[in-house]
Design a protein around this motif. Structure first.
Motif, short mmCIF file in Angstrom:
data_model
loop_
_atom_site.label_atom_id
_atom_site.label_comp_id
_atom_site.label_asym_id
_atom_site.label_seq_id
_atom_site.Cartn_x
_atom_site.Cartn_y
_atom_site.Cartn_z
N ALA A 154 61.66 64.07 85.38
CA ALA A 154 62.69 63.42 86.20
C ALA A 154 63.19 62.15 85.53
N PHE A 155 62.31 61.41 84.87
CA PHE A 155 62.70 60.18 84.19
C PHE A 155 63.68 60.48 83.06
N VAL A 156 63.34 61.44 82.21
CA VAL A 156 64.21 61.76 81.07
C VAL A 156 65.54 62.32 81.55
N VAL A 157 65.50 63.27 82.48
CA VAL A 157 66.74 63.86 82.99
C VAL A 157 67.59 62.81 83.70
N GLY A 158 66.95 61.96 84.49
CA GLY A 158 67.69 60.91 85.19
C GLY A 158 68.39 59.96 84.23
N PHE A 159 67.69 59.57 83.16
CA PHE A 159 68.29 58.66 82.19
C PHE A 159 69.48 59.32 81.48
N LEU A 160 69.32 60.57 81.08
CA LEU A 160 70.41 61.26 80.39
C LEU A 160 71.62 61.43 81.31
N LEU A 161 71.38 61.74 82.59
CA LEU A 161 72.48 61.93 83.52
C LEU A 161 73.21 60.62 83.81
N ILE A 162 72.46 59.53 83.99
CA ILE A 162 73.13 58.26 84.30
C ILE A 162 73.89 57.75 83.08
N ARG A 163 73.36 58.00 81.87
CA ARG A 163 74.09 57.59 80.68
C ARG A 163 75.35 58.43 80.49
N LEU A 164 75.26 59.72 80.84
CA LEU A 164 76.47 60.55 80.80
C LEU A 164 77.50 60.02 81.79
N SER A 165 77.04 59.64 82.97
CA SER A 165 77.95 59.13 83.99
C SER A 165 78.64 57.85 83.54
N VAL A 166 77.88 56.88 83.04
CA VAL A 166 78.49 55.61 82.66
C VAL A 166 79.39 55.75 81.45
N ARG A 167 79.10 56.70 80.58
CA ARG A 167 79.98 56.91 79.43
C ARG A 167 81.29 57.56 79.86
N LEU A 168 81.22 58.44 80.86
CA LEU A 168 82.45 59.02 81.40
C LEU A 168 83.27 57.96 82.12
N ILE A 169 82.57 57.05 82.83
CA ILE A 169 83.28 55.96 83.50
C ILE A 169 83.93 55.04 82.47
N ARG A 170 83.19 54.76 81.40
CA ARG A 170 83.73 53.88 80.36
C ARG A 170 84.93 54.50 79.67
N ALA A 171 84.90 55.85 79.49
CA ALA A 171 86.02 56.55 78.87
C ALA A 171 87.18 56.77 79.83
N LYS A 172 87.01 56.36 81.11
CA LYS A 172 88.04 56.48 82.13
C LYS A 172 88.50 57.92 82.31
N VAL A 173 87.52 58.82 82.39
CA VAL A 173 87.81 60.23 82.65
C VAL A 173 88.28 60.36 84.09
N ARG A 174 89.41 60.93 84.32
CA ARG A 174 90.05 60.91 85.63
C ARG A 174 89.27 61.70 86.67
#
Length: 274
Positions: free
Chosen positions: A23-43
């Motif tokens: 859960a720790f590894v998956v959670g970290f990968l998912l939240i990093r994917l989320s913030v990178r999508l937010i940073r890239a301003k994916v609509r």
């Protein structure tokens, strides 16, 4: 595979730790994917969570998950059923969200994508390494002697405990010298921490600030060794981390505005002073 999992994870009582680790590894990968999508301003991505004008950082959700999973784990009595698996997974997911914003907690301001934000990724990598080591069954050096003891001779027992404490002291000194990975590795493998503790400290570490005088020969040698040996490894580590977590040096450090200093009025020339 199922037989190996049952024999080496379930039968050894490591099922909660396994659930936490995944859960720790998956959670970290998912939240990093989320913030990178937010940073890239994916609509199509939802973006940040807000309550009006308030940006709710994911560390808030992480604390809630950790409390929920931790309290649930205290209430569960069976250590190999679904309740403990879910509780450990909630705790691992919460820990991932909290450590991903470790730099925010440390500096008490949003430094997520700045250079100081790398501290969060370092904290996550340390947590993954430690939990992974514990998951495969490796315990700190001297753990059995200190916690359980055995039928060995009393002198031998005291000697092993003393050796474990000396090794632990070496790990503490290594950490103070800025050698995070060798200090942690020395907890599990003897001698490593002692060798690291005997060598020069990393410039800027607590030990260097306390013991190395500015302009001293010791500090000069430490800086030279750091640039020649440690810095190339650090650059490789940063490249690997950036592939997973993104760049952390593309945004300038936020400037903290200080309130203006009120100066006392100066007396007129020739006026008597109190």
């Amino acid at each position: 595979m199922a037989a190996w999992f049952t024999a080496h994870v379930v039968a050894t009582g490591r099922l909660p730790l396994f659930s936490f680790f995944v859960a720790f590894v998956v959670g970290f990968l998912l939240i990093r994917l989320s913030v990178r999508l937010i940073r890239a301003k994916v609509r199509w991505w939802p973006g940040n969570v807000r309550a009006g004008e308030l940006h709710i950082h994911h560390v808030v959700f992480g604390i809630a998950f950790m409390l929920l999973g931790g309290v649930a784990a205290l209430l569960v009595t069976e250590r190999d059923g679904w309740p403990i698996i879910v509780a450990a997974a909630l705790f691992g997911l919460g820990a991932a969200l909290v450590l991903d914003e470790f730099a925010l907690i440390l500096h008490l301001r949003d430094v997520y994508w700045t250079e100081k934000g790398r501290t969060s990724v370092d904290a996550v990598f340390v947590a993954v390494a430690l939990s992974g080591i514990l998951l495969i069954g490796i315990r700190p050096f001297g753990w059995d002697e200190i916690t359980h003891g055995g039928p060995r001779d009393g002198v031998v027992e005291v000697g092993l405990v003393a050796l474990a404490l000396v090794n632990l002291a070496g790990s503490v000194v290594s950490l103070l010298k800025g050698k995070i990975w060798t200090g942690l590795a020395g907890v599990f493998v003897p001698v490593i921490s002692l060798v690291a503790a005997a060598r020069l400290a990393v410039p800027g570490s607590p030990w260097a600030r306390w013991r190395y005088q500015p302009g001293s020969r010791t500090l000069t040698l430490a800086v030279h060794r750091d640039e020649r040996l440690r810095r190339p490894i650090i650059r490789l580590k940063i490249r690997f981390q950036e592939m997973i977590a993104g760049r952390h040096d593309l945004i300038a450090e936020p400037q903290v505005e200080l309130p203006p200093v009120a100066h006392a009025p100066q007396p007129a020339p020739g006026a008597p002073r109190a």
